[in-house]
Design a protein around this motif. Structure first.
Motif, short mmCIF file in Angstrom:
data_model
loop_
_atom_site.label_atom_id
_atom_site.label_comp_id
_atom_site.label_asym_id
_atom_site.label_seq_id
_atom_site.Cartn_x
_atom_site.Cartn_y
_atom_site.Cartn_z
N THR A 331 2.11 -6.58 -4.87
CA THR A 331 3.34 -5.80 -4.98
C THR A 331 3.94 -5.62 -3.60
OG1 THR A 331 2.30 -4.58 -6.76
CG2 THR A 331 4.31 -3.64 -5.84
N ILE A 333 5.85 -3.80 -0.75
CA ILE A 333 6.11 -2.37 -0.48
C ILE A 333 7.13 -2.14 0.63
CG2 ILE A 333 3.86 -1.60 -1.35
CD1 ILE A 333 3.07 -1.21 1.64
N THR A 369 1.81 4.68 1.08
CA THR A 369 1.18 3.44 0.64
C THR A 369 2.01 2.71 -0.42
OG1 THR A 369 -0.13 4.61 -1.00
CG2 THR A 369 -1.11 4.32 1.16
N ASP A 370 3.02 3.40 -0.99
CA ASP A 370 3.94 2.70 -1.90
C ASP A 370 5.19 2.24 -1.17
OD1 ASP A 370 5.27 5.03 -1.40
OD2 ASP A 370 5.39 5.69 -3.49
N SER A 372 7.29 4.14 0.53
CA SER A 372 8.32 5.17 0.67
C SER A 372 8.14 5.93 1.99
CB SER A 372 8.27 6.13 -0.51
OG SER A 372 7.04 6.83 -0.51
#
Lengths: 439, 168
Positions: A331, A333, A369-370, A372
């Motif tokens: 994913t 990020i 960690t996402d 943001s």
């Protein structure tokens, strides 16, 4: 020196001291944006004999420098002192310390007997007149006096902030000398504050990007000693290195330990393409984690070992991705403007530090960690390669100046973006890896 | 940039000249007999590594963050391929490099892409793959040390280094 350090015995023993169970009123909350450093005083620790005098003075200085270096504390000069502390046991004259606005006071005593060094200390909340925590005694050798000072400072930091310290830790890095086009590089290790530098390789081959094992006993790094980049593991105590064999005819680099220290993740170049692989250290078996025509490198495990954040240019420019530790779907990020690289998961698990390149400038930044809440902490011609302090509060990195006389050196910065400071090294320095707190 | 394109153009011209004047068979045996004394191993000896480096041209340059070969780069590699085919005793290592604008590990991977692009081209022109090794130095070995594009453009390179004759 290595031997002395590793054989140094540091015992923590409780002294008979009153225990104050209730929460202390003196507390620095690190997440609340500290603007004003907390004023403290460290009167010279009391030597209990002439042979302890120099150690007492030096230890007090290192404790004060550790605390001041955080940017969270401000030392009150001894010129302002009203009280003299001439006995560790005598009652503290709190009024005298209140009068000079010391919020915290550290008192201590030093005993030297042959090569044996003992340090006792107490931390005081001046305004409540209470002790913070309980008095401690540390025992070690005279050669290890700096470590004992760092341990005292870690205790003071920890009692006032409620968080773990980071002073009794070491940093592996690449020592650099010579001009840009003939740079000589040596693997080196030092105390977090630049003291006690020890060289682990000579400069006959290029060495890059060391990484500590989770317990600090080994280092992974990349060396050209065979003629092309390959991964080595070095036993720090014995200064003994060994190549980690990857597939024949390939280049390998960018190795990092898993949190359990049993495997590594690394980049392997085959036919010009760079993918991520994982190697089990006991068996030497490697398995592929990514399989794309893009560059995949700079991996970093989450502290629980379940995820890997890494850098890939599969979108066209280098960006940050997170995938399961055994490979699988990744994913993305990072979505801001610019190019992202060298992600490093914080030891607390809450943040990822990275290098960002945008509009001709380099930055060290952190994001959740996402991806943001991205925040850039530094800006210069070339900043790169962040590494976390053991408590996840400070980041060390490489800063290189531009031009023909450009030089690489180490800097540290608080994750608030404050307290940017150079880390002193004998020559130039790059690629720091901050090890764990020592036992 | 002007200087650079002139250098490239000259390199290309000399490659073309080399192609025109020396078909591979002429390089063998007594091929050097025609034009006076040629010191073996000197840049005037068409079979020497020095000739390869200076006359054929040993390097190709790349655009920022790219590993695709420019037309000039392809011409240069064409000349290299012909020389390597004419001198089958030599093996080579292609060194890939990047400029300093990038992180250390990404640049290592980028240098590997560039070295591989040059290697693949030489193979496509008939050079045996087992004569061509690659190594990436990333941004560790710039030849120019200023921090502007004039230097960067020369540092983004793949250099074919003759590592010796297979016959010793």
């Amino acid at each position: 020196m290595m031997k002395l350090l590793t054989s140094l015995f540091v015992g923590l023993t409780l002294m008979s001291a009153p225990v104050y169970a209730q929460n202390s009123p003196l507390r620095l909350e690190l997440d609340q944006g500290i603007i004003e450093p907390l004023p403290f005083a460290v009167p010279n620790f009391v030597p209990d004999g002439p042979s302890a005098a120099q150690y007492a003075q030096d230890i007090s200085r290192v404790v004060a420098e550790d605390l001041t270096g955080t940017g969270l504390f401000r030392e009150i000069s001894s010129d302002a002192f009203i009280s003299r502390v001439s006995s560790f046991e005598a009652p503290v004259q709190f009024a005298d310390w209140k009068a000079i606005n010391a919020d915290a006071l550290v008192t201590g005593a030093v005993n030297v007997s042959g090569k044996r060094l003992t340090v006792r200390f107490r931390v005081w909340d001046v305004f409540s007149g209470q002790e913070l925590g309980t008095g401690l005694q540390l025992a070690g050798t005279t050669e290890g006096w700096r470590r004992m000072a760092h341990k005292v400072a870690d205790q003071v930091y920890s009692r006032i902030t409620g968080e773990g310290g980071y002073f009794d830790s070491r940093v592996a890095f690449v020592s650099e000398s010579g001009p840009k086009n003939q740079r000589l590089k040596r693997l080196a290790i030092m105390d977090y504050d630049g003291a006690n530098v020890q060289y682990l390789t000579d400069s006959s081959a290029i060495v890059l990007a060391p990484r500590f094992s989770p317990t600090g006993d080994r280092l992974l790094y990349t060396s050209y000693e065979s003629g092309s980049p390959r991964i080595y593991v070095l036993d720090v105590g014995r200064v003994k290195r060994q190549e980690l064999k990857t597939q024949d005819g390939t280049m390998s680099f960018s190795p990092r330990f898993s949190p359990d220290g049993r495997s590594i993740v690394y980049s392997l170049i085959q036919g010009g393409n760079t993918d991520l692989w994982k190697m089990d250290l006991a068996s030497g078996q490697s398995t592929r984690l990514t399989n794309t025509p893009a560059i995949e490198t700079a991996p970093s495990y989450s502290p629980d070992g379940s995820l890997i954040v890494f850098e890939s240019d599969r979108s066209g420019t280098p960006q940050l991705y997170v995938m399961p530790a055994n490979g699988g779907e990744a994913t993305r990020i990072s979505f801001g403007a610019g190019r992202y690289g060298t992600p490093v998961w914080s030891p607390r698990g809450d943040l990822i530090a990275f290098t960002k390149q945008n509009k001709g400038r380099f930055h060290i930044g952190v994001m959740r960690t996402d991806g943001s809440e991205e925040r850039l902490l530094t800006a210069s011609f070339l900043d790169e390669g962040p590494t976390w302090s053991p408590n996840g509060r400070v980041i060390m990195f490489t800063r290189e100046t531009q031009g023909a006389s450009g030089r690489a050196s180490l800097y540290s910065v608080d994750i608030s973006g404050r307290n940017l400071r150079p880390v002193r090294t004998p020559d130039g320095g790059s690629d720091p890896s901050w090890g764990p707190l020592q036992n | 940039m002007n200087v650079l394109s002139k250098v490239l153009a000259l390199g290309a011209l000399s490659v073309i000249a080399a192609c025109a004047n020396n078909d591979p068979s002429a390089l063998g045996g007594g091929g050097a007999g025609g034009t006076g004394a040629i010191v073996p191993g000197s840049p005037s000896d068409p079979r020497s590594p020095a000739y390869f480096q200076q006359t054929v041209g040993d390097r190709v340059l790349f655009a920022v963050d790219q590993s695709t070969l420019s037309p000039q780069g392809q011409t240069m590699l064409q000349g290299q391929a012909e020389w390597l085919l004419a001198n089958p005793d030599f093996v080579a290592t292609i060194e890939g490099h990047a400029d300093e604008q990038g992180t250390r590990e990404y640049n290592l991977a980028l240098g590997a892409r560039r070295a591989n692009a040059a290697r693949e081209y030489l193979i496509s022109r008939g050079v045996a793959g087992n004569r061509l090794n690659t190594v990436s130095y990333g941004k560790e070995r710039p030849i120019e040390i200023c921090s502007v594009e004039e230097c960067y453009s020369k540092n983004r390179r793949a250099v074919t280094v003759l590592t010796g004759s297979t016959l010793g």
